[in-house]
Design a protein around this motif. Structure first.
Motif, PDB file in Angstrom:
ATOM      1  N   VAL A 467       0.714  -1.116   0.017  1.00  0.00           N
ATOM      2  CA  VAL A 467      -0.067   0.072  -0.136  1.00  0.00           C
ATOM      3  C   VAL A 467       0.804   1.280   0.032  1.00  0.00           C
ATOM      4  CG1 VAL A 467      -1.766   1.323   1.355  1.00  0.00           C
ATOM      5  CG2 VAL A 467      -1.762  -1.231   1.186  1.00  0.00           C
ATOM      6  N   HIS A 468       1.811   1.198   0.762  1.00  0.00           N
ATOM      7  CA  HIS A 468       2.660   2.406   0.897  1.00  0.00           C
ATOM      8  C   HIS A 468       3.599   2.638  -0.103  1.00  0.00           C
ATOM      9  CE1 HIS A 468       5.466   5.323   2.861  1.00  0.00           C
ATOM     10  NE2 HIS A 468       6.647   4.659   2.369  1.00  0.00           N
ATOM     11  N   GLY A 469       4.011   1.452  -0.971  1.00  0.00           N
ATOM     12  CA  GLY A 469       4.973   1.589  -1.981  1.00  0.00           C
ATOM     13  C   GLY A 469       4.077   2.038  -3.206  1.00  0.00           C
ATOM     14  N   GLY A 470       2.978   1.645  -3.181  1.00  0.00           N
ATOM     15  CA  GLY A 470       2.031   2.390  -4.353  1.00  0.00           C
ATOM     16  C   GLY A 470       1.677   3.869  -4.225  1.00  0.00           C
ATOM     17  N   ALA A 471       1.500   4.047  -3.093  1.00  0.00           N
ATOM     18  CA  ALA A 471       1.467   5.624  -2.761  1.00  0.00           C
ATOM     19  C   ALA A 471       2.677   6.347  -3.053  1.00  0.00           C
ATOM     20  CB  ALA A 471       1.205   5.880  -1.327  1.00  0.00           C
ATOM     21  N   VAL A 472       3.939   5.929  -2.778  1.00  0.00           N
ATOM     22  CA  VAL A 472       5.024   6.442  -3.045  1.00  0.00           C
ATOM     23  C   VAL A 472       5.410   6.381  -4.626  1.00  0.00           C
ATOM     24  CG1 VAL A 472       7.657   6.119  -2.948  1.00  0.00           C
ATOM     25  CG2 VAL A 472       6.412   5.825  -0.924  1.00  0.00           C
ATOM     26  N   ALA A 473       5.092   5.518  -5.261  1.00  0.00           N
ATOM     27  CA  ALA A 473       5.192   5.354  -6.577  1.00  0.00           C
ATOM     28  C   ALA A 473       4.251   6.402  -7.385  1.00  0.00           C
ATOM     29  CB  ALA A 473       4.735   4.105  -7.271  1.00  0.00           C
ATOM     30  N   PHE A 474       3.183   6.601  -6.693  1.00  0.00           N
ATOM     31  CA  PHE A 474       1.959   7.562  -7.452  1.00  0.00           C
ATOM     32  C   PHE A 474       2.576   9.005  -7.233  1.00  0.00           C
ATOM     33  CE2 PHE A 474      -1.509  10.478  -6.845  1.00  0.00           C
ATOM     34  CZ  PHE A 474      -2.122  10.125  -7.966  1.00  0.00           C
ATOM     35  N   VAL A 475       2.940   9.509  -5.774  1.00  0.00           N
ATOM     36  CA  VAL A 475       3.408  10.373  -5.535  1.00  0.00           C
ATOM     37  C   VAL A 475       4.969  10.978  -6.568  1.00  0.00           C
ATOM     38  CG1 VAL A 475       4.885  12.161  -3.687  1.00  0.00           C
ATOM     39  CG2 VAL A 475       2.602  10.770  -2.961  1.00  0.00           C
ATOM     40  N   ALA A 476       5.502  10.097  -6.725  1.00  0.00           N
ATOM     41  CA  ALA A 476       6.832  10.084  -7.345  1.00  0.00           C
ATOM     42  C   ALA A 476       6.536  10.206  -8.862  1.00  0.00           C
ATOM     43  CB  ALA A 476       7.762   9.187  -7.327  1.00  0.00           C
ATOM     44  N   THR A 477       5.715   9.578  -9.442  1.00  0.00           N
ATOM     45  CA  THR A 477       5.656   9.226 -10.966  1.00  0.00           C
ATOM     46  C   THR A 477       4.166   9.526 -11.447  1.00  0.00           C
ATOM     47  OG1 THR A 477       4.976   6.934 -10.895  1.00  0.00           O
ATOM     48  CG2 THR A 477       7.363   7.503 -10.828  1.00  0.00           C
ATOM     49  N   GLY A 478       3.345   9.740 -10.706  1.00  0.00           N
ATOM     50  CA  GLY A 478       2.015   9.903 -11.317  1.00  0.00           C
ATOM     51  C   GLY A 478       1.347   8.662 -11.566  1.00  0.00           C
ATOM     52  N   GLU A 479       1.909   7.593 -11.051  1.00  0.00           N
ATOM     53  CA  GLU A 479       1.098   6.109 -11.671  1.00  0.00           C
ATOM     54  C   GLU A 479       1.418   5.273 -10.437  1.00  0.00           C
ATOM     55  OE1 GLU A 479       1.841   4.301 -15.186  1.00  0.00           O
ATOM     56  OE2 GLU A 479       1.792   6.019 -16.261  1.00  0.00           O
ATOM     57  N   PRO A 480       0.463   4.847  -9.699  1.00  0.00           N
ATOM     58  CA  PRO A 480       0.420   3.713  -8.486  1.00  0.00           C
ATOM     59  C   PRO A 480       1.102   2.398  -8.771  1.00  0.00           C
ATOM     60  CG  PRO A 480      -1.958   3.722  -8.810  1.00  0.00           C
ATOM     61  CD  PRO A 480      -0.800   4.595 -10.162  1.00  0.00           C
ATOM     62  N   GLY A 481       0.999   1.950 -10.175  1.00  0.00           N
ATOM     63  CA  GLY A 481       1.731   0.605 -10.331  1.00  0.00           C
ATOM     64  C   GLY A 481       0.899  -0.521 -10.682  1.00  0.00           C
ATOM     65  N   TRP A 482      -0.447  -0.134 -10.815  1.00  0.00           N
ATOM     66  CA  TRP A 482      -1.506  -1.088 -11.492  1.00  0.00           C
ATOM     67  C   TRP A 482      -2.197  -0.486 -12.817  1.00  0.00           C
ATOM     68  CZ3 TRP A 482      -2.427   1.114  -6.627  1.00  0.00           C
ATOM     69  CH2 TRP A 482      -3.503   1.846  -6.427  1.00  0.00           C
ATOM     70  N   PRO A 483      -2.949  -1.257 -13.606  1.00  0.00           N
ATOM     71  CA  PRO A 483      -3.508  -0.503 -14.754  1.00  0.00           C
ATOM     72  C   PRO A 483      -4.687   0.423 -14.291  1.00  0.00           C
ATOM     73  CG  PRO A 483      -3.274  -2.998 -15.001  1.00  0.00           C
ATOM     74  CD  PRO A 483      -2.851  -2.724 -13.460  1.00  0.00           C
ATOM     75  N   ARG A 484      -4.522   1.518 -15.151  1.00  0.00           N
ATOM     76  CA  ARG A 484      -5.844   2.499 -15.075  1.00  0.00           C
ATOM     77  C   ARG A 484      -7.294   1.789 -15.053  1.00  0.00           C
ATOM     78  NH1 ARG A 484      -4.572   7.719 -18.832  1.00  0.00           N
ATOM     79  NH2 ARG A 484      -2.494   8.146 -18.180  1.00  0.00           N
ATOM     80  N   TYR A 485      -8.104   2.541 -14.403  1.00  0.00           N
ATOM     81  CA  TYR A 485      -9.620   2.194 -14.421  1.00  0.00           C
ATOM     82  C   TYR A 485     -10.047   2.786 -15.793  1.00  0.00           C
ATOM     83  CZ  TYR A 485     -14.447   1.816 -12.909  1.00  0.00           C
ATOM     84  OH  TYR A 485     -15.593   1.546 -12.489  1.00  0.00           O
ATOM     85  N   THR A 486     -10.471   1.857 -16.442  1.00  0.00           N
ATOM     86  CA  THR A 486     -11.665   2.183 -17.736  1.00  0.00           C
ATOM     87  C   THR A 486     -12.920   1.770 -17.713  1.00  0.00           C
ATOM     88  OG1 THR A 486     -10.684   0.307 -19.106  1.00  0.00           O
ATOM     89  CG2 THR A 486      -9.358   2.243 -19.229  1.00  0.00           C
TER      90      THR A 486
END
Length: 515
Positions: A467-486
């Motif tokens: 959970v924390h890793g996904g948040a860090v990835a989002f803040v750093a890159t704008g993507e949390p690490g799984w496919p976008r919602y469509t």
């Protein structure tokens, strides 16, 4: 010149006792637009775990006296060095009692402040980029909560290269109540001024003002969604992470009616002078009675939303947030949003034995689910319904107030970059994923205080890493690490042990949305 004692240095990490005098090497100073602030290191400077905390930095003048019901006024400059070693005063007053998140009250008048946690408290050298920034807005139903929680310490985000800021804002009637001759949405104006402070000052703490993500939980999640839909806020952030977002979008007539009713009960005019004649304690007393969540109050909130919170005033908030998202406001901002599976199931925990003998249909009707819709809803939630009336009632309340909004808001975003998650790991205390359970996983603080009452013994560190890793990835890159919602795939990250990525992770709420 300082206005706080330097005799103690109790930091947000709790790593130093109040009776221990720090050495000069423990301190670190940073210059802000208003003056120099002195923070404290936690850990050896230069080490991977090192983090500097600057606590209680005022971004506005104290909202008291003539400023009590005014728009926030930027903090005037000060001379010398101002200690930022202890949390500032909080808008939350008194003992909050037993709460899911430990959010203490701190007395004092200067309640509009920020806490900054950084691994690199210095302006980046010319030609180099600063670190990404996370700004956290606490929850509490827009009437409670505090940025002084040890759970909100930014040390673990600092370890992972993210500068973290937590902000305070006026709560309850002082922050959101309608007053005839006062600025609307004073709490929202506090958010805006705090974010302006971040834009102007965060580079001095090693942060990059062009990479600011805002995040919050519950009312804080609603706050960041409100900001996402505000034209006036678009320049202040670049990404949004909404955890269990409770949007208010109070209708103007509802807001005004509440303000007039409160004034009438108090026997004053609904003006700044009228409310200003009442003590803070009296206003809090009246507010508490007017927002009591008994059976009738809960039903009112389910049907009409909260009476206190960001209001559609036509000035700052031009239209309901959903309409703004449809219009494309914030479409350039990446958004992560989600909820726990059973946010408010605990509301029925004490009545579980009694409800065992009550037909599910009766309880579901009381919670606003028409008889014609019950069969489809029960079929979609058969696993929960099998656990009893209390559990399916809690799931419906959760779905109506939180989970259905996740699906609806994601759909309204169209092609805008959006990611959806569910937090499904069941608490070792409650046996389901209740409100606030995901917060210590987000902050990776499972070793903090008061975790076991919410999560049970030995919550999984591996899940916190995810959970924390996904948040860090989002803040750093704008993507949390799984496919976008469509709308076609409806891809959902499900946080559990093990976690997974599934299609249409919120399928069980669609019978409430007619889709």
């Amino acid at each position: 010149m300082t206005d706080r004692s330097t005799a103690t240095a109790t930091t947000a990490s709790g790593s130093r006792s109040a009776s221990t005098s720090p050495s000069p090497s423990d301190f670190v100073e940073v210059g802000t637009e208003a003056g120099v602030v002195r923070g404290a290191w936690r850990g050896e400077p230069g080490s991977p775990e090192a983090s500097a905390a600057f606590l209680g930095i005022p971004f506005a003048e104290p909202p008291v006296g003539a400023l009590r019901f005014a728009a926030p006024v930027p903090k005037a400059p000060w001379e010398g060095v101002r200690d930022a070693l202890e949390f500032g005063a909080t808008a939350q007053r008194g003992d909050p009692g037993v709460t899911l998140i430990p959010e203490p009250s701190v007395p004092g008048e200067s309640t509009l402040n920020v806490n900054v946690f950084t691994p690199s408290p210095a302006t980046p050298e010319s030609g180099t980029d600063g670190l990404p920034v996370l700004v956290w807005i606490h929850g509490g139903g827009y009437f409670a909560g505090s940025p002084a929680s040890l759970w909100y310490d930014g040390g673990r985000f600092n370890r992972d290269g993210v500068v973290t800021v937590t902000i305070s804002y006026r709560l309850g009637f002082d922050g959101f109540g309608w007053i005839a001759d006062a600025p609307s949405n004073r709490g929202v104006r506090d958010w805006l001024l705090a974010l302006e402070w971040v834009q102007r000052n965060i580079a001095a703490f090693g942060g990059d003002p062009s990479r600011v993500s805002i995040a919050g939980q519950s009312a804080g999640g609603g706050a960041v969604l409100t900001l996402l839909g505000m034209e006036a806020a678009q320049h202040l952030f670049h990404g949004v992470y909404a955890i269990s977002g409770a949007l208010a979008d109070v209708a103007p007539e509802r807001s005004e009616a509440f303000g007039r009713e409160l004034a009438a009960t108090a026997g004053v005019e609904p003006t700044r002078a009228g409310f200003g004649s009442l003590s803070e304690e009296r206003v809090l007393e009246l507010q508490k009675k007017a927002t009591d969540l008994g059976a009738a109050g809960l039903q009112d909130v389910i049907e009409h939303g909260l009476p206190l919170g960001p209001a559609v005033d036509g000035e700052l908030i031009l239209r309901p947030t959903r309409e703004s998202l449809i219009a494309g406001v914030g479409a350039d901002k990446p958004l992560v949003l989600g909820a726990t599976d059973d946010e408010f199931t605990m509301a029925f925990a004490e009545a579980e034995k009694k409800l065992r003998w009550v037909p599910k249909s009766i309880v579901l009707r009381k919670l606003g689910l028409p008889k014609a819709a019950q069969k489809a809803y029960l079929a979609a939630n058969a696993d929960v319904a099998a656990k009893g009336t209390a559990r399916i009632a809690g799931r419906l309340l959760t779905d109506r107030m939180f989970r259905s909004a996740v699906v609806a808001l994601a759909a309204l975003r169209g092609d805008a970059p959006t990611w959806v998650y569910r937090f499904s790991w069941p608490s070792g205390t409650f046996g389901f994923a209740e409100h606030c359970l995901d917060v210590p996983f987000f902050f990776d603080c499972l070793d903090s205080i008061a975790i076991e009452p919410l999560a049970g013994p030995n919550p999984p560190q591996g899940l916190a890493d995810e959970v924390h890793g996904g948040a860090v990835a989002f803040v750093a890159t704008g993507e949390p690490g799984w496919p976008r919602y469509t709308d076609a795939a409806r891809t959902t990250r499900v946080y559990d042990t093990p976690s997974s990525v599934v299609a249409d992770g919120y399928a069980s709420v669609r019978s409430l949305l007619g889709a």
